[in-house]
Design a protein around this motif. Structure first.
Motif, short mmCIF file in Angstrom:
data_model
loop_
_atom_site.label_atom_id
_atom_site.label_comp_id
_atom_site.label_asym_id
_atom_site.label_seq_id
_atom_site.Cartn_x
_atom_site.Cartn_y
_atom_site.Cartn_z
N PRO A 244 0.84 -1.41 0.21
CA PRO A 244 -0.02 -0.24 -0.11
C PRO A 244 0.75 1.20 -0.07
CG PRO A 244 -0.98 -1.71 1.52
CD PRO A 244 0.27 -2.16 1.12
N ARG A 245 1.79 1.38 0.86
CA ARG A 245 2.62 2.44 0.99
C ARG A 245 3.45 2.63 -0.71
NH1 ARG A 245 3.70 7.49 2.89
NH2 ARG A 245 5.92 7.75 3.11
N GLU A 246 4.06 1.58 -1.22
CA GLU A 246 4.66 1.76 -2.49
C GLU A 246 3.59 2.45 -3.60
OE1 GLU A 246 5.73 -2.29 -3.16
OE2 GLU A 246 7.87 -1.75 -2.68
N TYR A 247 1.97 2.03 -3.64
CA TYR A 247 1.37 2.16 -4.16
C TYR A 247 0.83 3.81 -4.32
CZ TYR A 247 -3.28 2.36 -7.17
OH TYR A 247 -4.27 2.61 -7.83
N LEU A 248 0.89 4.20 -2.86
CA LEU A 248 0.61 5.67 -2.58
C LEU A 248 1.71 6.44 -3.30
CD1 LEU A 248 -0.88 7.77 -1.27
CD2 LEU A 248 0.14 7.41 0.87
N LEU A 249 2.93 6.17 -2.91
CA LEU A 249 4.13 6.92 -3.37
C LEU A 249 4.17 6.92 -4.96
CD1 LEU A 249 7.09 5.72 -1.00
CD2 LEU A 249 5.70 7.78 -1.04
N ASN A 250 3.81 5.89 -5.73
CA ASN A 250 3.71 5.89 -7.03
C ASN A 250 2.60 6.73 -7.51
OD1 ASN A 250 5.42 3.77 -8.75
ND2 ASN A 250 5.37 2.90 -6.64
N HIS A 251 1.52 6.89 -6.90
CA HIS A 251 0.32 7.54 -7.46
C HIS A 251 0.66 9.07 -7.20
CE1 HIS A 251 -3.96 8.35 -7.84
NE2 HIS A 251 -3.71 9.29 -7.39
N ARG A 252 1.80 9.48 -6.05
CA ARG A 252 1.73 10.82 -5.85
C ARG A 252 3.09 11.28 -7.26
NH1 ARG A 252 2.92 10.54 0.45
NH2 ARG A 252 0.95 11.28 1.15
N VAL A 285 12.25 10.20 -3.42
CA VAL A 285 11.32 9.35 -3.88
C VAL A 285 11.23 9.35 -5.51
CG1 VAL A 285 9.00 8.51 -3.57
CG2 VAL A 285 10.14 9.31 -1.74
N PHE A 286 11.09 10.51 -6.06
CA PHE A 286 10.98 10.85 -7.40
C PHE A 286 12.11 10.12 -8.11
CE2 PHE A 286 11.00 12.51 -11.61
CZ PHE A 286 9.75 13.07 -11.80
N LYS A 287 13.43 10.30 -7.72
CA LYS A 287 14.32 9.65 -8.52
C LYS A 287 14.44 8.17 -8.34
CE LYS A 287 19.72 10.15 -9.06
NZ LYS A 287 20.58 11.04 -8.82
N ARG A 288 14.21 7.60 -7.01
CA ARG A 288 14.06 6.25 -7.07
C ARG A 288 12.90 5.63 -7.62
NH1 ARG A 288 10.91 3.15 -3.67
NH2 ARG A 288 10.25 4.74 -2.39
N ILE A 289 11.95 6.31 -8.00
CA ILE A 289 10.95 5.54 -9.07
C ILE A 289 11.15 5.75 -10.43
CG2 ILE A 289 8.41 5.72 -9.37
CD1 ILE A 289 7.92 5.96 -6.50
N SER A 290 11.62 7.12 -10.70
CA SER A 290 11.51 7.46 -12.05
C SER A 290 13.16 7.25 -12.75
CB SER A 290 11.06 8.77 -12.32
OG SER A 290 9.89 9.07 -11.87
N GLY A 291 13.95 7.10 -11.93
CA GLY A 291 15.29 7.00 -12.38
C GLY A 291 16.23 8.47 -12.76
N GLN A 292 15.38 9.62 -12.64
CA GLN A 292 15.78 10.86 -12.80
C GLN A 292 15.47 11.75 -11.76
OE1 GLN A 292 14.12 11.32 -16.58
NE2 GLN A 292 16.18 11.72 -17.35
N SER A 293 16.01 12.88 -11.43
CA SER A 293 15.61 13.94 -10.32
C SER A 293 14.22 14.65 -11.07
CB SER A 293 16.79 14.89 -10.14
OG SER A 293 16.91 15.58 -11.38
N ILE A 323 7.79 2.83 -18.05
CA ILE A 323 8.01 1.76 -17.25
C ILE A 323 9.12 2.00 -15.79
CG2 ILE A 323 10.32 0.98 -18.17
CD1 ILE A 323 8.99 -1.68 -18.42
N ALA A 324 9.52 3.38 -15.71
CA ALA A 324 10.12 3.59 -14.57
C ALA A 324 9.63 3.26 -13.42
CB ALA A 324 10.62 4.88 -14.78
N SER A 325 8.24 3.55 -13.35
CA SER A 325 7.49 3.36 -11.99
C SER A 325 7.66 1.92 -11.51
CB SER A 325 5.95 3.72 -12.08
OG SER A 325 5.40 3.29 -13.15
N ALA A 326 7.64 0.95 -12.49
CA ALA A 326 7.83 -0.29 -11.98
C ALA A 326 9.11 -1.05 -11.71
CB ALA A 326 7.19 -1.26 -13.36
N ALA A 327 10.01 -0.03 -11.97
CA ALA A 327 11.40 -0.70 -11.63
C ALA A 327 11.69 -0.28 -10.13
CB ALA A 327 12.56 -0.08 -12.45
N ALA A 328 10.92 0.31 -9.22
CA ALA A 328 11.32 0.82 -7.95
C ALA A 328 11.65 -0.08 -7.07
CB ALA A 328 10.08 1.52 -7.42
#
Length: 328
Positions: A244-252, A285-293, A323-328
């Motif tokens: 649930p926490r991962e989903y919320l962060l990805n949504h944000r 969090v943005f860089k971790r999920i998307s791979g970029q700042s 796809i970057a959101s799936a590689a977190a």
């Protein structure tokens, strides 16, 4: 962002005849499909043991059917989050939100019907059965397999997309072989957990969509679903592939991408608008999920739109929420 080589291809497409365009598509290492799971082949093209193609549909709803050839496995990897229903005959294989990075497999000689309730983009792998290890018992479980979160598949797809038209056939084939080997080494879950029912999942998704800009606890989401915290967390992960926490962060982060791409608001203001208490935490969090700042992503997004917008009727825009959101 398009490379110079990709931009040159876009210009060539404008000048070419439909026949030239089809031959150009067939010659590409990763051709775009003319229809779902339909790859145009040149008249002299050899049948390859691994073929990778790309399917995109910007419509809010579409329906497709196809049968996997008798000597092939079909593998799809989602490049962006969508809603899908997969059925075989009258059996429902999957019905719900399909996050970016989702992997699904169809066995040889297997019919599959796909209904998408949102725009979608996929990489499709057409892999001959002899590319899997001989007499592997794992291949018996590959039919109708759906994995909502597969980090390795996400990274393989990301590598192919980043190379684009510059990828050579040997590189594409190597990626396909790596995926085939990965599939045979997957371990089935030791204990099966029932997925959160769709009606409960939709209530939770709507609650997150309405309140993502503030703190949301696990207890609050479990209460919305009408379950205990433990049962909710397990069933939510089974249904979405995310905690649930991962989903919320990805949504944000997905909402932040929209603000970055469509507004000039400062990063600190966007961070607060999507529920982060500080810009530093948002950037991490943005860089971790998307791979970029966030700043680099905004620059890339703006540059991409500038290159694509002059040719809106001839070449679809590249996805920005791939796809970057799936590689977190």
């Amino acid at each position: 962002m398009f490379t110079d080589l990709q931009a040159a291809h876009a210009w060539i497409d404008l000048q070419a005849s439909p026949r030239d365009h089809q031959e150009h598509q067939a010659a590409q290492p990763i051709p775009r499909e003319s229809g779902w799971r339909r790859v145009e082949r040149g008249p002299n093209a050899a049948i390859e043991d691994i073929t990778i193609s790309r399917w995109e549909d910007v419509r809010d709803g579409s329906s497709h059917e196809a049968t996997t050839p008798e000597n092939n496995y079909f593998v799809g990897i989602a490049l962006k989050t969508t809603r899908a229903k997969l059925t075989r005959d009258r059996q429902i294989i999957f019905d719900g939100t399909m996050p970016a990075g989702t992997l699904y497999v169809s066995a040889p000689s297997t019919p599959l019907r796909a209904q998408f309730q949102a725009p979608c983009a996929f990489l499709h792998f057409h892999i001959r059965a002899d590319q899997f290890p001989a007499q592997s018992p794992v291949t018996d479980g590959l039919g109708d397999l759906v994995l909502l979160r597969d980090p390795l598949a996400a990274e393989l797809a990301k590598a192919l997309i980043e190379h684009g038209d510059a990828a050579d056939r040997q590189f594409v084939r190597c990626i396909g072989q790596t995926l085939a080997m990965h599939l045979t080494r997957l371990e089935p879950p030791r204990a099966r957990v029932n997925a959160l029912p769709k009606w409960r999942l939709r209530r939770v998704e709507q609650h997150i969509a309405d309140h993502f800009d503030r703190s949301i606890s696990l207890s609050e989401l479990a209460s919305v679903a009408g379950l205990s915290r433990m049962h909710f967390a397990a069933q939510f992960r089974a249904a979405t592939g995310y905690r649930p926490r991962e989903y919320l962060l990805n949504h944000r982060i997905e909402h932040a991408k929209t603000l970055l791409a469509t507004t000039g608001r400062p990063l600190a203001e966007i961070a607060l608008a999507v529920g982060f208490s500080t810009q530093a935490h948002f950037s991490t969090v943005f860089k971790r999920i998307s791979g970029q700042s966030p700043a680099r992503w905004r620059l890339a997004s703006n540059g991409e739109r500038c290159e694509i917008e002059p040719l809106p009727r001839h070449r679809p825009a590249a996805d920005r929420d791939w796809i970057a959101s799936a590689a977190a």
